[in-house]
Design a protein around this motif. Structure first.
Motif, short mmCIF file in Angstrom:
data_model
loop_
_atom_site.label_atom_id
_atom_site.label_comp_id
_atom_site.label_asym_id
_atom_site.label_seq_id
_atom_site.Cartn_x
_atom_site.Cartn_y
_atom_site.Cartn_z
N GLY A 795 -50.80 85.56 14.12
CA GLY A 795 -49.51 84.98 13.80
C GLY A 795 -49.57 83.86 12.79
N THR A 796 -50.72 83.69 12.15
CA THR A 796 -50.89 82.65 11.14
C THR A 796 -51.23 83.31 9.80
OG1 THR A 796 -53.25 82.41 11.63
CG2 THR A 796 -51.72 81.03 12.88
N PRO A 797 -51.06 82.60 8.70
CA PRO A 797 -51.41 83.20 7.39
C PRO A 797 -52.89 83.54 7.26
CG PRO A 797 -49.98 81.28 7.11
CD PRO A 797 -50.37 81.30 8.55
N GLU A 798 -53.74 82.86 8.04
CA GLU A 798 -55.18 83.12 7.95
C GLU A 798 -55.65 84.22 8.88
OE1 GLU A 798 -53.94 80.16 8.67
OE2 GLU A 798 -54.13 79.08 6.75
N GLN A 799 -54.74 85.03 9.41
CA GLN A 799 -55.14 86.06 10.39
C GLN A 799 -56.12 87.06 9.79
OE1 GLN A 799 -51.86 88.01 12.30
NE2 GLN A 799 -53.11 89.65 13.15
N ASP A 800 -55.90 87.46 8.55
CA ASP A 800 -56.79 88.45 7.94
C ASP A 800 -58.19 87.89 7.69
OD1 ASP A 800 -54.79 90.29 7.95
OD2 ASP A 800 -54.12 89.85 5.90
N LEU A 801 -58.31 86.57 7.60
CA LEU A 801 -59.63 85.97 7.44
C LEU A 801 -60.31 85.70 8.77
CD1 LEU A 801 -58.88 83.40 4.57
CD2 LEU A 801 -60.01 85.61 4.37
N LEU A 802 -59.53 85.25 9.75
CA LEU A 802 -60.12 84.90 11.04
C LEU A 802 -60.43 86.13 11.88
CD1 LEU A 802 -57.94 81.81 11.99
CD2 LEU A 802 -60.21 81.84 10.96
#
Length: 1170
Positions: A795-802
């Motif tokens: 649910g955050t913009p960094e989901q694809d990185l995390l």
């Protein structure tokens, strides 16, 4: 070839930790085998042999018995049942010796050993003289006598025969056919004779036989095999005396010491020879063929002896001998591969990256150990020489006989000439007739032989085709080695040509098969010299054709061809000159596909040639030419990258030496204790040493070392948690610091999502689970960590990185944690929490998409271990409905739990006389004095603390938390807030209002229900100081007294009731007497009696349930709670969720916290201890 029989340590660790079900199945199979042996032994020790009259009823014909006896030469597990049926139908009383001789000649495989044992048991139970003859016949394999046939027979076949015979003798001893253990004394004496150490082949054979004896008969040596502890009764019944055990163990250990001494001396000789070869190379530039052959012979002998000695050491549970490492002394190289140049060219880096790669390319199986020499073509010259000698001897005998006859004929008198002529004529006629008959027989035999050869060729062709079809599926070292051994049984020149053609025609896209095909060729090249030459000629011809054609197609075929040559070079099958000629041809025309071919060749064997002393200088020059060509030519980025990768793969850039970190001696000692000395046997010693350290100086460094669990062995992570548990009794802050740091490391790993940290994260997850097993954290910490893993970053913009969709590492983290401590969540609220989490975990897995096979198998294993009956949902719709149903169930149970928590709040917050709050243990998760994981080390570590507990009378494992705080807390999962349109909201409100109005109008038309007959007196009109319930009770008691008195007097019974009347605007009550036989009074009494009976039944069931639960818990270990103020604690009460109350009191003692399960809910109370 040991890896074909024994698994590597890494595979064993994975089998023990990740596949518990297979371990249980193996133990069950072993148990069945032991039970079968015990039953068979009992039958053989007390055989019920049939009498002679019964045997006479069976078939005793010679033809039938001969046919059955011949089948004894082909004993196998597939033919066991049919052969035993035939043996039961014939009478072999007169053919026991023939049957024994055929059994002794059988070449048994390991899979057929149990079938042979059962057949021998059947014959032993039917014929009395079978077992003595069988034992004598089997012992002849070890003491063959001095006949020429035995001495000249093949040594490999004799070694294999001894191996199978020794196994059969031991199995016969286990089942009671061989009753005396001293039978093996002479065998062991012969095998361990010091005289055999002079012959190297005999020494290796004896070492192999002794290792087999030690592995199969550990009971003979007084050793306990893993998994046999539960079957000591069976092994105790084998009647092996202590003297025999001492003799066997002493004989094997002394022979092992002698063989190890020979190994050390041979290693020293090998080092001396290599040093001498280096001097010769520096002086002359090359080695003679004699020195090369001698070195190869000594190296091969040393390797075989080392394998045999190591195998015997492993069977005796001893450490194998370790040879001193002196650089490249024992490196498997030939003398011709050493540097021909006189200048010094040091090789600093090893040729192979790791030990597995080195073993793959250098440790090739010796086919002479597994395949008879006849099949390898080694015995054929001997047979030809023997036939030639026999032919020469017969010709010489015939010539001598002819000269003698001629001399006799010349010296004979003339009187007998006529008679001699007649006699010679008759003899000639007889010889012609005999020769005609022999010629006809020979022709018939030739015809039969041709037919049989055609059949054999047909079967061999079919077997070879099946073997060639299996070639592409051999993608492991074990599979390719097994196929190599199988091909040796089909060895012929035609089959070798077919095999070479099949290897050459490997699919051009299946580059992963090339190392295994090259290993097959290298293994067979030791016995089949023509196979590698045929394959290399085809590969060289194809390379020249492709390189001279100069077309820009078939790049995959070119890469396949050059990589195959490179793999053969690493196995030392292809000469280095061929590789350099191919590389030079590519460098001469360094463009287009030639660049790809050269780079692939360097990636395959460039580093091998660069680090080998014989080719290092030439390869270095080739790499320099490659670098210059790359700088001169204007290459495209793709080819430029290929060239750089190939160059630096062969010749990595020079780096400065890594400076080792200097640590204080105290820190070095701590690291030695934790990372070197720590194991299951030394954990108590390590704990004592850690306690002696200066704690103020070492506490922070100890916490740091405890967090580096990934630097030690994965199987010893629980020992670090055990040390944490041991130190917690003396330093209260230490386990808190460890737990905080572990949780912080897990969160940091989730925030960074670095591939290099994954091994560390898995070790931390295992460590966290072990800390829960040792009762340092509560289950709430485990579940918070689990939910953190599946929701962190979403649910955050960094989901694809995390947590990218293609990353499945978080699933592995959850599996590791649940496999470590999840099996304790099997009851109570923790079970419900785990069930709930597994539903959210399934949703997380489904959102990831299809899983890789290894991850899917791990998930299946986890569910099979923790929740075998849980439903695995395959679609999000079914899973969403299950989650909705779960949330609705929780909403219905939440008011009951909240009401109970409110009723128990005052009692739960009362402090005891020690100033501590009352506490509760997790639902049957913690047991006083017993550790969850069942480790044996915990008892000794907790012994001192338990003594303190018994003296103080206060439990130690108590959490300072209020009742219900550990297991009854609710887990909050953040969900995304859904925005609702205002128009839709207004339309919904309007429809809801209309629905409520319609329901109100429909309720107005319904008839009013009858008022309750037995009503309580309203508070507004009650007169007097007493409560209404009390008034009702008193009036009821008075009426009951009146009723009992009137009944005794025999008068009429009247019942006093209160009547509610309205006078004006005021409500009043008046007493009224109603006859007892009135229907109103009778129905009221019946209702009250039914209600009272129902309350008594509920009370009785609650008491029975609590007593049964206490009995179940008393079987393991009783739960400990906190103590109250003394004997005057209030009476405990159990609220039954609207079904009445039950009051009870104890007989004294201190009040303790209790938990009850009533009407589907969990209730807490404080009662007196019984």
């Amino acid at each position: 070839m040991e890896h074909m029989e024994n698994q590597s340590p890494e595979v064993k660790n994975q089998h023990e930790e990740g596949h518990h079900n297979s371990e249980v199945a193996r133990l069950e199979e072993y148990k069945k085998l032991i039970d079968a042996k015990a039953a068979l032994r009992q039958s053989n020790l007390n055989p019920e042999r049939p009498d002679a009259s019964y045997l006479r009823t069976l078939d005793s014909s010679i033809k039938r018995n001969t046919a059955v006896i011949k089948k004894l030469k082909m004993i196998s597990d597939e033919q066991k049942d049919s052969l035993m049926d035939e043996l039961k139908s014939v009478n072999l009383s007169k053919f026991v010796s023939e049957a024994v001789s055929h059994i002794c000649e059988v070449k048994l495989r390991s899979a057929d050993m149990q079938a042979a044992v059962q057949i021998c048991s059947l014959l032993h139970q039917r014929y009395k003289d079978f077992s003595p003859c069988l034992i004598q016949g089997l012992l002849k394999a070890f003491f063959p006598g001095k006949s020429g046939d035995d001495l000249d027979s093949d040594k490999n076949s004799r070694a294999m025969k001894k191996r199978s015979t020794l196994k059969l003798l031991m199995e016969l001893y286990f089942v009671g056919i061989v009753e005396d253990a001293s039978t093996f004394i002479n065998i062991i004496k012969d095998l361990t004779s010091v005289e055999h150490l002079k012959d190297r082949e005999t020494t290796q054979t004896n070492l192999s036989l002794l290792a087999s004896f030690a592995r199969q008969g550990k009971h003979f040596l007084g050793l306990q095999k893993h998994g046999q502890e539960a079957y000591d009764e069976f092994f105790m019944g084998l009647n092996v005396t202590d003297d025999l055990k001492t003799f066997f163990k002493k004989a094997l250990c002394s022979y092992y010491d002698a063989a190890a001494a020979i190994l050390q001396s041979e290693h020293a000789s090998l080092r001396a020879m290599e040093s001498e070869n280096a001097k010769i190379l520096n002086a002359k530039g090359e080695l003679s063929d004699e020195n090369t052959v001698l070195y190869e012979k000594l190296r091969k002998s040393f390797d075989q002896l080392l394998r045999c000695v190591s195998s015997l050491a492993e069977a005796l549970d001893m450490q194998p001998p370790v040879m001193p490492d002196d650089g490249h002394t024992t490196r498997v190289t030939t003398g011709t591969e050493l540097s021909p140049s006189g200048k010094d060219f040091p090789v600093v880096e090893p040729i192979w990256d790791d030990e597995d790669t080195k073993a793959f390319y250098e440790s090739l199986p010796d086919l002479r150990v597994f395949v008879p020499g006849v099949l390898l073509g080694e015995a054929e010259p001997k047979l030809v020489d023997q036939q030639g000698e026999v032919h020469e001897q017969t010709s010489e005998i015939k010539l001598e006989q002819g000269t003698k006859v001629q001399d006799n004929a010349e010296t004979s008198t003339s009187e007998y000439q006529l008679e001699g002529k007649e006699h010679v004529g008759a003899k000639n006629r007889e010889k012609k007739e005999k020769s005609d008959k022999e010629n006809s027989k020979e022709k018939d035999a030739d015809r039969k032989g041709d037919i049989e050869r055609e059949k054999v060729r047909a079967t061999d062709g079919a077997s070879l085709d099946n073997l060639l079809l299996r070639l592409p599926r051999c993608i492991s070292r074990d599979l390719i080695d097994q196929l190599t051994v199988e091909f040796c049984y089909l060895n012929s020149k035609a089959n070798r040509k077919k095999l070479a053609r099949a290897l050459f025609n490997v699919p051009r896209t299946s580059l992963e098969l090339l190392p295994y095909y090259s290993r097959l060729v290298a293994t067979l090249s030791t016995c089949m010299k023509d196979l590698p030459s045929m394959l290399l000629s085809m590969l060289e011809e194809e390379f020249n054709f492709l390189i001279n054609k100069k077309d820009q197609i078939k790049i995959e075929s070119k890469i396949k061809n050059i990589r195959f040559i490179g793999e053969l070079c690493k196995f030392k099958v292809a000469p280095s000159g061929l590789v350099f000629s191919c590389l030079k041809a590519c460098l001469d025309d360094f463009s287009h596909h030639n660049i790809d071919v050269a780079c692939n060749l360097l990636e395959t064997c460039g580093r091998f040639l660069y680090l080998s002393q014989g080719t290092a200088v030439r390869m270095s020059n080739m790499l320099e030419i490659l670098r210059r060509l790359k700088n001169v030519k204007n290459l495209d980025p793709h080819h430029s990258t290929l060239v750089d990768n190939a160059y630096y793969l062969c010749k990595p850039p020079e780096r400065s030496a890594r400076v080792s970190k200097v640590r204080p001696p105290l820190h070095q000692y701590i690291r030695k204790l934790l990372f070197s000395d720590l194991d299951k046997t030394s954990v108590q010693h390590v704990l004592r040493q850690l306690r002696k350290l200066p704690w103020a100086e070492c506490e922070q460094y100890l916490v740091k070392c405890f967090l580096k669990v990934h630097k030690g062995k994965y199987s010893q992570v629980h020992l670090i948690a055990l040390l944490t548990a041991g130190l917690s009794h003396y330093h209260d802050d230490f386990p808190v610091a460890v737990v905080d740091e572990v949780l912080e490391e897990i969160r940091v790993g989730l925030e960074l999502n670095d591939y290099a940290m994954q091994q560390r994260q898995l070790a931390h997850m295992r460590f966290l689970g072990e800390l829960y097993n040792y009762e340092h954290i509560d289950s709430s910490v485990i579940f918070e960590t689990l939910y953190l893993i599946i929701v962190f970053g979403h649910g955050t913009p960094e989901q694809d990185l995390l947590d990218p969709p293609e990353d499945f590492f978080r699933i592995r983290m959850i599996i590791i944690l649940l496999q470590t401590c999840g099996h304790y969540f099997d009851r109570g609220s923790s079970k419900r929490k785990l069930d709930k989490f597994l539903l959210y975990f399934q949703r997380y897995v489904l959102n990831k998409g299809p899983l890789p096979l290894d991850v899917e198998f791990e998930v299946q294993d986890m569910f099979a271990e923790l929740r075998p009956n849980m439903t695995r949902y395959s679609s999000m719709e079914l899973l969403a409905s299950a989650l909705v149903e779960l949330e609705e169930n929780e909403k219905t149970k939440q008011p009951e739990i909240a009401a109970f928590d409110a009723s128990c709040k005052s009692s739960a917050s009362r402090p005891d006389k020690n100033g501590r709050d009352h506490e509760e243990e997790a639902d049957s998760e913690r047991y006083s004095g017993v550790h969850r994981d069942g480790h044996e080390d915990v008892d000794s570590l907790y012994e001192e603390k338990s003594d303190d507990r018994s003296e103080n009378g206060v439990g130690s494992d108590v959490d300072d938390t209020p009742a219900g705080s550990d297991e009854e807390e609710t887990v909050k999962v953040r969900c995304k807030v859904v925005k609702v349109d205002s128009k839709e909201q207004e339309e919904f409100d309007r429809e809801l209002k209309a629905l409520l109005q319609e329901s109100l109008e429909s309720r107005k038309l319904e008839l009013r229900t009858k008022s309750t007959l037995n009503m309580a007196v309203p508070m507004s009109i009650f007169e007097g100081p007493k409560e209404p319930r009390a008034t009702e009770t008193e009036s009821g008691q008075e009426s009951a007294a009146e009723e009992s008195g009137n009944a005794r007097a025999g008068s009429k019974v009247n019942v006093c009731v209160r009547v509610l009347v309205k006078k004006g605007h005021k409500q009043q009550t008046k007493q009224m007497l109603i006859p007892g036989d009135c229907s109103l009074v009778q129905s009221t009494k019946q209702q009250e009696a039914a209600l009272l009976e129902e309350k008594q039944n509920i009370k009785q069931k609650i008491l029975e349930y609590n007593e049964r639960e206490e009995e179940e818990l008393s079987g393991g270990s009783s739960q400990t709670g906190s103590w109250g103020q003394g004997g005057n604690s209030p009476v405990s009460s159990i609220s039954s969720a609207g079904r009445g109350t039950w009051d009870g009191s104890g007989r004294g003692g201190r009040g303790r916290q209790q938990r009850y399960y009533v009407a589907g809910g969990i209730y807490h109370g404080y009662g007196r201890g019984r």
